[in-house]
Scaffold this motif. Structure first.
Motif, PDB file in Angstrom:
ATOM      1  N   THR A  54       0.827  -1.211   0.000  1.00 19.42           N
ATOM      2  CA  THR A  54       0.000   0.000   0.000  1.00 19.42           C
ATOM      3  C   THR A  54       0.862   1.264   0.000  1.00 19.42           C
ATOM      4  O   THR A  54       0.332   2.361  -0.139  1.00 19.42           O
ATOM      5  N   LEU A  55       2.169   1.103   0.172  1.00 17.99           N
ATOM      6  CA  LEU A  55       3.034   2.273   0.304  1.00 17.99           C
ATOM      7  C   LEU A  55       3.309   2.922  -1.052  1.00 17.99           C
ATOM      8  O   LEU A  55       3.270   2.261  -2.079  1.00 17.99           O
ATOM      9  N   PRO A  56       3.591   4.227  -1.052  1.00 19.78           N
ATOM     10  CA  PRO A  56       3.879   4.909  -2.317  1.00 19.78           C
ATOM     11  C   PRO A  56       5.308   4.649  -2.770  1.00 19.78           C
ATOM     12  O   PRO A  56       6.132   5.559  -2.837  1.00 19.78           O
ATOM     13  N   ASP A 101      -8.826  11.922  -1.114  1.00 20.78           N
ATOM     14  CA  ASP A 101      -8.769  13.387  -1.191  1.00 20.78           C
ATOM     15  C   ASP A 101      -8.846  13.834  -2.651  1.00 20.78           C
ATOM     16  O   ASP A 101      -8.120  14.752  -3.078  1.00 20.78           O
ATOM     17  N   GLY A 102      -9.646  13.153  -3.428  1.00 25.09           N
ATOM     18  CA  GLY A 102      -9.826  13.529  -4.823  1.00 25.09           C
ATOM     19  C   GLY A 102      -8.772  13.005  -5.783  1.00 25.09           C
ATOM     20  O   GLY A 102      -8.855  13.236  -6.974  1.00 25.09           O
ATOM     21  N   ILE A 103      -7.741  12.288  -5.239  1.00 27.09           N
ATOM     22  CA  ILE A 103      -6.658  11.798  -6.111  1.00 27.09           C
ATOM     23  C   ILE A 103      -6.851  10.302  -6.378  1.00 27.09           C
ATOM     24  O   ILE A 103      -7.075   9.526  -5.444  1.00 27.09           O
ATOM     25  N   ASP A 104      -6.728   9.914  -7.636  1.00 32.10           N
ATOM     26  CA  ASP A 104      -6.869   8.513  -8.014  1.00 32.10           C
ATOM     27  C   ASP A 104      -5.747   7.680  -7.363  1.00 32.10           C
ATOM     28  O   ASP A 104      -4.582   8.079  -7.387  1.00 32.10           O
ATOM     29  N   THR A 142       3.182   4.923  -7.202  1.00 33.15           N
ATOM     30  CA  THR A 142       3.685   6.056  -6.425  1.00 33.15           C
ATOM     31  C   THR A 142       2.660   7.175  -6.395  1.00 33.15           C
ATOM     32  O   THR A 142       2.997   8.333  -6.231  1.00 33.15           O
ATOM     33  N   SER A 143       1.385   6.810  -6.536  1.00 35.05           N
ATOM     34  CA  SER A 143       0.333   7.806  -6.516  1.00 35.05           C
ATOM     35  C   SER A 143       0.394   8.644  -5.239  1.00 35.05           C
ATOM     36  O   SER A 143       0.645   8.126  -4.148  1.00 35.05           O
ATOM     37  N   ALA A 144       0.179   9.938  -5.392  1.00 35.05           N
ATOM     38  CA  ALA A 144       0.191  10.835  -4.232  1.00 35.05           C
ATOM     39  C   ALA A 144      -0.899  10.430  -3.238  1.00 35.05           C
ATOM     40  O   ALA A 144      -0.804  10.713  -2.044  1.00 35.05           O
TER      41      ALA A 144
END
Lengths: 392, 243
Positions: free
Chosen positions: A223-225, B61-64, B69-71
């Protein structure tokens, strides 16, 4: 890159605290090979000394009928053990192993010898036994030499130039070097090196993939970025580190063991010192990321620790295949063969052991092909980690 | 804020999620309630980005959430179902591992771990290896791991499983505290009392579909039931066995 480094540091530390990983990586893998190798080399040296240097003892029945022959045998260093046996008795004595070889002088021998006719002799041996076969061959060649000397004496007695009876002279030129004969042993040594190297990373590769999933810590990690490639890269790097340590210990163990081994008797470079060990290390280095990526890839596909162990045990055998191939077809170091990982490392290490020159191009091709394949496997592994089936 | 927008997921012949849409708002605790096998975990897994939906999207928060590495991932703390720790690492090392992977520098990290330890009451075993932890200790450390990057959103998949009464009470107090800070909390459970006691909003899920999405009081009112349990049984059509 920072993430990969973090994963590396964590895997290294975590496994360093795991006794199973440590024992297999740093004790069992690296020491098993050199010890077994030591035992096999000393046994093999012992055997080659047996056949070449030991006094030949020949059990002779009816020797009193051939005093000239006995004298010839003794003058050629054969220890004669006189017995009295029938042909049947000689056979059973050989079969039961009471004598390796029995030379039977039959009753007709003396009369036919006197008459100048071919005088019969029986050499009883068990050809199924490789040891007695060697003794029988030695006895046979001494007997042939005796026959030749008698023939020449008889020709001389009749005023014939003895050389007329020797129209050709075949000279055996043995082109095999002792090192060539030791090829099987060399194959073993290089295999032990590659085996210990893989063994060093095996448990970490399992623990970091199938183990992580089975214990239930994988999902949180995913789940980590962090790019999956960084996770996989860190895990492969940690596996590489353990493999390096394992390889270093193995080579040090070989250095230690070879001090006690008469390697020069097998025609091998007698000094397997630190310099040689460093050269081996350099040759094997490119194989490390390849092995680590292969084990990580295979373990990533498995569902459990146990399943991963089963498959990786098979992976441990993979480097034997090219080496076995090389032994069967007695492959020599060739530039084209440097494209095959494990075989190329085997051939390069073998050349070094035989004190043969190793070309820099060969070393670079060997390293290059291993590293390219490693990169390919890394990409495959990272791709697999991006799939949701990774969750199991 | 966590949004599910028309999430669909099929595993072979089974529809694990069909057009699942709901919103978990900031400063609220949203409960995802449903019997075992209703598709709760599948929904949460799509929301925290380890499963890709066949259709629809999950937004934090509105981000996909899609992409490694999605914010969105950095704004989300996750406690997966039966989450385990690394047994050969200490509690501190477990938390620090995730903190570092979230990109927190080592100095800031040390401070945060101390603060979390005090808040969650894990100071006593912070430097012990996780191997011998009780279930309660494990959940606390896993929670600290999920909170180390101070996310605005928190997803917990059946966090109370295997906890004793005391530990559940502590967890409840903790989640209420986080709600007070304005965080968005989404958690799944099949335990009615937990959800009734804690949630501002309940999403009832069954057979992969959203059956109801409302406040506890409104759910009771709508189904004409006196208790939430009864309301749940009516909404589910008696289909789900609940503890």
């Amino acid at each position: 890159m920072r993430a990969a480094w973090t994963v590396f540091a964590k895997e290294f530390l975590e496994n360093f605290r795991d006794r199973r990983t440590l024992v297999s990586a740093l004790v069992f893998g690296p020491l098993f090979g050199p010890l077994l190798f030591g035992a096999m080399v000393s046994r093999s040296v012992e055997q080659s000394m047996l056949s070449a240097d030991r006094v030949l003892t020949l059990t002779v029945s009816g020797g009193e009928r051939a005093p000239g022959l006995l004298e010839f045998l003794r003058s050629h260093g054969v220890k004669v053990n006189p017995v009295s046996l029938s042909e049947q008795g000689a056979r059973s004595a050989v079969r039961r192993g009471r004598a390796p070889v029995v030379l039977l002088v039959p009753q007709s021998y003396a009369a036919r010898f006197e008459a100048g006719e071919p005088a019969p002799l029986y050499l009883v041996a068990d050809s199924a036994d490789s040891e007695t076969r060697k003794i029988a061959a030695r006895a046979g060649s001494i007997l042939a030499a005796f026959g030749n000397s008698i023939a020449q004496l008889r020709l001389q007695g009749r005023g014939v130039e003895p050389l007329l009876a020797v129209p050709i002279a075949v000279n055996d030129v043995d082109a095999s070097t002792p090192a060539g004969r030791a090829v099987a042993i060399l194959g073993l040594m290089t295999y032990f090196v590659l085996f210990a190297l893989l063994m060093g990373g095996m448990y970490l590769a399992i623990d970091a993939t199938a183990g992580e999933r089975e214990r239930g810590s994988l999902e949180a990690l995913l789940t980590l970025p962090v790019p999956r490639a960084a996770l996989v890269g860190g895990k492969i790097l940690a596996t590489c580190a353990y493999m390096c340590i394992s390889l270093a210990i193995t080579l040090l163990a070989f250095v230690t063991v070879s001090r006690w081994l008469p390697l020069d008797r097998l025609g091998l470079s007698s000094d397997f010192g630190l310099g040689r060990a460093l050269a081996f290390f350099a040759i094997c280095m490119p194989f490390i990321p390849l092995g680590a990526a292969l084990m990580t890839l295979v373990a990533s596909f498995t569902k459990s620790y146990r399943e991963a162990q089963t498959y990786l045990a098979a992976v441990l055998l993979v480097p034997t295949l090219p080496i076995a191939f090389a032994s069967i077809y007695s492959l020599k170091t060739k530039t084209s063969l440097m494209l095959i990982p494990s075989l190329s490392q085997h051939l390069l290490m073998t050349s070094l052991l035989k004190d043969q020159p190793v070309s820099a191009v060969d070393v670079m091709i060997s390293a290059g092909s291993s590293l390219v394949l490693a990169a390919g496997l890394f990409v495959l592994t990272a791709r697999h980690w991006r799939r949701e089936t990774m969750l199991g | 804020m966590i949004e599910a927008r028309g999430l669909c997921k099929r595993f072979g012949a089974i529809d694990a999620a069909v057009q699942v849409s709901f919103v978990a708002r900031d400063g609220q605790i949203t409960g995802l309630l449903g019997p075992n096998g209703a598709g709760k975990s599948t929904c949460l897994r799509m929301l925290y980005g380890v499963l890709a939906p066949d259709r629809g999207e999950a937004r934090i928060d509105g981000i996909d959430i899609r992409g490694e590495t999605s914010a969105a991932r950095a704004r989300l703390g996750v406690l997966p179902h039966a989450a385990a720790l690394y047994g050969n690492l200490t509690a501190r090392e477990n938390i620090a591992y995730f903190g570092t992977l979230q990109g927190i520098g080592s100095e800031a990290l040390a401070g945060r771990i101390e603060a979390l330890a005090a808040r969650l009451g894990i100071g006593d075993f912070l430097d012990r290896r996780a191997k011998g932890f009780s279930q309660g200790q494990r959940v606390k450390v896993a929670l600290a791991r999920a909170l180390v990057h101070e996310p605005g959103n928190l997803v917990l998949d059946e966090p109370t499983n295997g906890l004793d009464v005391m530990a559940i009470r502590n967890l409840r107090a903790l989640l209420e505290g986080l709600r007070g800070e304005g965080k968005c909390i989404l958690f799944s459970s099949h335990v009615m009392q937990e959800v009734a006691a804690l949630c501002d909003r309940i999403v009832i899920i069954g057979g992969g579909r959203v059956c109801a999405d409302d406040t506890p009081a409104a759910l009771c009112e709508r189904s004409g039931a006196a208790t939430l349990e009864e309301a749940f049984m009516r909404i589910q059509g008696g289909g789900g066995a609940l503890l």
